[in-house]
Write an enzyme that holds these catalytic residues in place. Structure first.
Site, PDB file in Angstrom:
ATOM      1  N   LYS A 182      -7.511  -4.822  -7.743  1.00 58.31           N
ATOM      2  CA  LYS A 182      -6.237  -4.601  -8.433  1.00 58.31           C
ATOM      3  C   LYS A 182      -6.301  -4.809  -9.960  1.00 58.31           C
ATOM      4  O   LYS A 182      -6.695  -3.911 -10.679  1.00 58.31           O
ATOM      5  CB  LYS A 182      -5.149  -5.461  -7.789  1.00 58.31           C
ATOM      6  CG  LYS A 182      -4.955  -5.072  -6.290  1.00 58.31           C
ATOM      7  CD  LYS A 182      -3.671  -5.541  -5.725  1.00 58.31           C
ATOM      8  CE  LYS A 182      -3.570  -5.387  -4.211  1.00 58.31           C
ATOM      9  NZ  LYS A 182      -3.022  -4.137  -3.734  1.00 58.31           N
ATOM     10  N   ASP A 239      -9.779 -14.472  -0.811  1.00 55.80           N
ATOM     11  CA  ASP A 239      -9.419 -13.089  -1.142  1.00 55.80           C
ATOM     12  C   ASP A 239      -8.373 -13.155  -2.257  1.00 55.80           C
ATOM     13  O   ASP A 239      -7.188 -13.370  -1.999  1.00 55.80           O
ATOM     14  CB  ASP A 239      -8.868 -12.396   0.107  1.00 55.80           C
ATOM     15  CG  ASP A 239      -8.345 -10.995  -0.184  1.00 55.80           C
ATOM     16  OD1 ASP A 239      -8.258 -10.619  -1.375  1.00 55.80           O
ATOM     17  OD2 ASP A 239      -8.010 -10.283   0.776  1.00 55.80           O
ATOM     18  N   TYR A 290      -3.786 -10.103   5.152  1.00 62.43           N
ATOM     19  CA  TYR A 290      -4.342  -8.747   5.175  1.00 62.43           C
ATOM     20  C   TYR A 290      -5.445  -8.704   4.135  1.00 62.43           C
ATOM     21  O   TYR A 290      -5.247  -9.098   2.982  1.00 62.43           O
ATOM     22  CB  TYR A 290      -3.239  -7.737   4.836  1.00 62.43           C
ATOM     23  CG  TYR A 290      -3.704  -6.306   4.760  1.00 62.43           C
ATOM     24  CD1 TYR A 290      -3.951  -5.566   5.914  1.00 62.43           C
ATOM     25  CD2 TYR A 290      -3.893  -5.678   3.526  1.00 62.43           C
ATOM     26  CE1 TYR A 290      -4.370  -4.237   5.846  1.00 62.43           C
ATOM     27  CE2 TYR A 290      -4.309  -4.357   3.449  1.00 62.43           C
ATOM     28  CZ  TYR A 290      -4.545  -3.641   4.612  1.00 62.43           C
ATOM     29  OH  TYR A 290      -4.952  -2.332   4.540  1.00 62.43           O
TER      30      TYR A 290
HETATM   31  N1  HOZ Z   1      -1.954  -2.492   1.257  1.00 60.37           N
HETATM   32  C1  HOZ Z   1      -1.091  -2.342   0.136  1.00 60.37           C
HETATM   33  C2  HOZ Z   1      -0.024  -3.353   0.109  1.00 60.37           C
HETATM   34  N2  HOZ Z   1      -0.384  -4.671   0.383  1.00 60.37           N
HETATM   35  C3  HOZ Z   1      -0.441  -0.986   0.086  1.00 60.37           C
HETATM   36  C4  HOZ Z   1      -1.218  -0.075  -0.733  1.00 60.37           C
HETATM   37  C5  HOZ Z   1      -0.487   1.219  -1.069  1.00 60.37           C
HETATM   38  O1  HOZ Z   1       0.200   1.767  -0.234  1.00 60.37           O
HETATM   39  O2  HOZ Z   1      -0.650   1.690  -2.180  1.00 60.37           O
END
Ligand code: HOZ
Length: 426
Positions: A266, A238, A143
């Site tokens: 992050k 990534d 992802y």
């Molecule tokens: N896409 C995020 C986890 N891999 C979730 C982000 C969130 O819900 O804060």
């Protein structure tokens, strides 16, 4: 008891689609409803009903120092007093670029953005713009945020909700995304043979963190580097999750692979919205205003995000022992595995430094297909039992848990105790 959270969720659903601003947070796949957070400090979060949890979500990765770290809060406070956004360059952005490029020798130049999604989306545009090719290759279950081209066979919330793609993504665009199984170099070879001259880039999470944690097989990333270099394909790592997570720098250093472009997010924002992408000078100089590939953002390099990020990187570089974080996480994971075995449960635990996932399956998890074999019903029961005993894990089988520097030895003991009790109740 979560009366206040339940009331808030009820109201939120009348105002926000599904009641949340990011799908996994809704606790849908674990058959529950979310707790609403009132505050967080160190390794703990408290909900609106006053319940306290040892937190292994860590805002999905950024909070490696723990919540509300004094150095980070102080830096944000000081920066806010000088104004919260200018739409003009600042010294902090130069400092951030210097810190990132120093930690990542593969990045000659770096551009700040406001999220990981923006970083990967922009890196792909740059790869397309510089190669003049349109197709991209990604791995099933990886992802990279929610840009159109990347929502094909994606992990994270897309996997959690069990949707193969997403309505709204133009068919023509999805067709430009080639997918192959993670860790399958032979499949990459075949795809490169078939689409090589049309492939602008290969994008990969070096340690896949969005189908649960799936580490790269030995030689996989090196193999990718060789294949892409030979075919003139831009290799994008990534490292939004893995950047600064296992050491001061990237996963790329651990495996000795130099990608053409790297995406970050992050941790470099210390909990504020941020992203970055960077890499080889000749590619990055194609970016506007140096070159013609366009990318821009009002809040890019935002002074609060820069302050929080720089404070975080400062603590990580000067005051943090990653080996200790690794040891702490190993003790937690070994202890949990002992408890699962005692209970007679078939479980596979994956770990890279302070990231880990407990997969409810007896087979190895090496790609999306093997991750999808897990018993998600059992995961849901385990998740809820852990929460009842004061431990907050990511509410999906297809996410990664994070240990922070703020987790104490006592937190680890308490978590193991909670795990024992949770398993007894299953
Ligand atoms: N896409 C995020 C986890 N891999 C979730 C982000 C969130 O819900 O804060």
């Amino acid at each position: 008891m979560k009366t206040h959270s339940d009331a808030l969720f009820k109201k939120a659903k009348t105002l926000i689609p599904g009641g949340v601003n990011s799908p996994v947070r809704a606790f849908g796949s674990v058959g529950s409803t979310p707790f609403f957070v009132r505050k967080a400090a160190g390794s703990k979060v408290w909900d609106e009903d006053g319940n306290r949890y040892i937190d292994y979500v860590a805002s999905w990765g950024p909070m490696i120092l723990g919540h509300a770290h004094p150095a980070v809060v102080d830096a944000i406070r000081k920066a806010a007093r000088r104004g919260t956004s200018y739409g003009a360059p600042t010294a902090a952005e130069v400092e951030m670029a210097a810190a990132i490029t120093r930690a990542f020798p593969s990045m000659d130049l770096v551009r700040m953005v406001s999220s990981g999604t923006e970083a990967t989306m922009s890196a792909i545009r740059l790869a397309r713009g510089t190669t003049g090719r349109e197709k991209i290759l990604k791995f099933e279950g990886c992802y990279h945020g929610h840009a159109d081209s990347l929502l094909v066979k994606a992990g994270s919330g897309v996997a959690t909700l069990g949707i193969p793609g997403s309505p709204g993504v133009p068919k023509g665009l999805a067709e430009l995304t080639v997918t192959v199984p993670f860790n399958d170099l032979a499949a990459v070879k075949t795809a490169v043979k078939k689409h090589g001259k049309e492939l602008a880039c290969v994008i990969v999470e070096p340690a896949a963190g969005n189908m649960g944690l799936v580490p790269p097989a030995p030689g996989f990333l090196k193999g990718l580097r060789e294949l892409t270099a030979a075919a003139g394909i831009v290799l994008i790592f990534d490292e939004v999750i893995s950047g600064f997570r296992l050491r001061f720098g990237g996963f790329q250093h651990l495996v000795g692979v130099r990608p053409d472009l790297t995406c970050l997010g992050k941790i470099i924002g210390g909990g504020l919205p941020v992203g970055a992408f960077g890499g080889r000078r000749e590619i990055m100089e194609s970016l506007a205003p140096a070159g013609a590939v366009y990318q821009a953002g009002t809040l890019s390099g935002n002074p609060l995000a820069m302050a929080a990020g720089l404070a975080t990187l400062g603590v990580l570089e000067n005051e943090s022992d990653y080996r200790d974080l690794d040891r702490k996480t190993r003790r937690l994971c070994d202890g949990m595995m002992k408890l699962f075995r005692k209970k007679g449960l078939a479980v596979t635990l994956t770990r890279c430094g302070s990231m880990f996932t407990v997969f409810f399956t007896d087979g190895d998890v090496t790609d999306f297909t093997s991750a999808l074999r897990c018993d998600t019903g059992l995961f849901a029961r385990y998740f809820k039992a852990m929460l009842r005993h004061g431990v907050s894990l990511p509410p999906s089988q297809f996410e990664t848990a994070f240990v922070s520097f703020a987790h104490s030895s006592e937190d680890i003991d308490r978590t193991l105790e909670a795990c024992g009790k949770a398993l007894a109740s299953l």
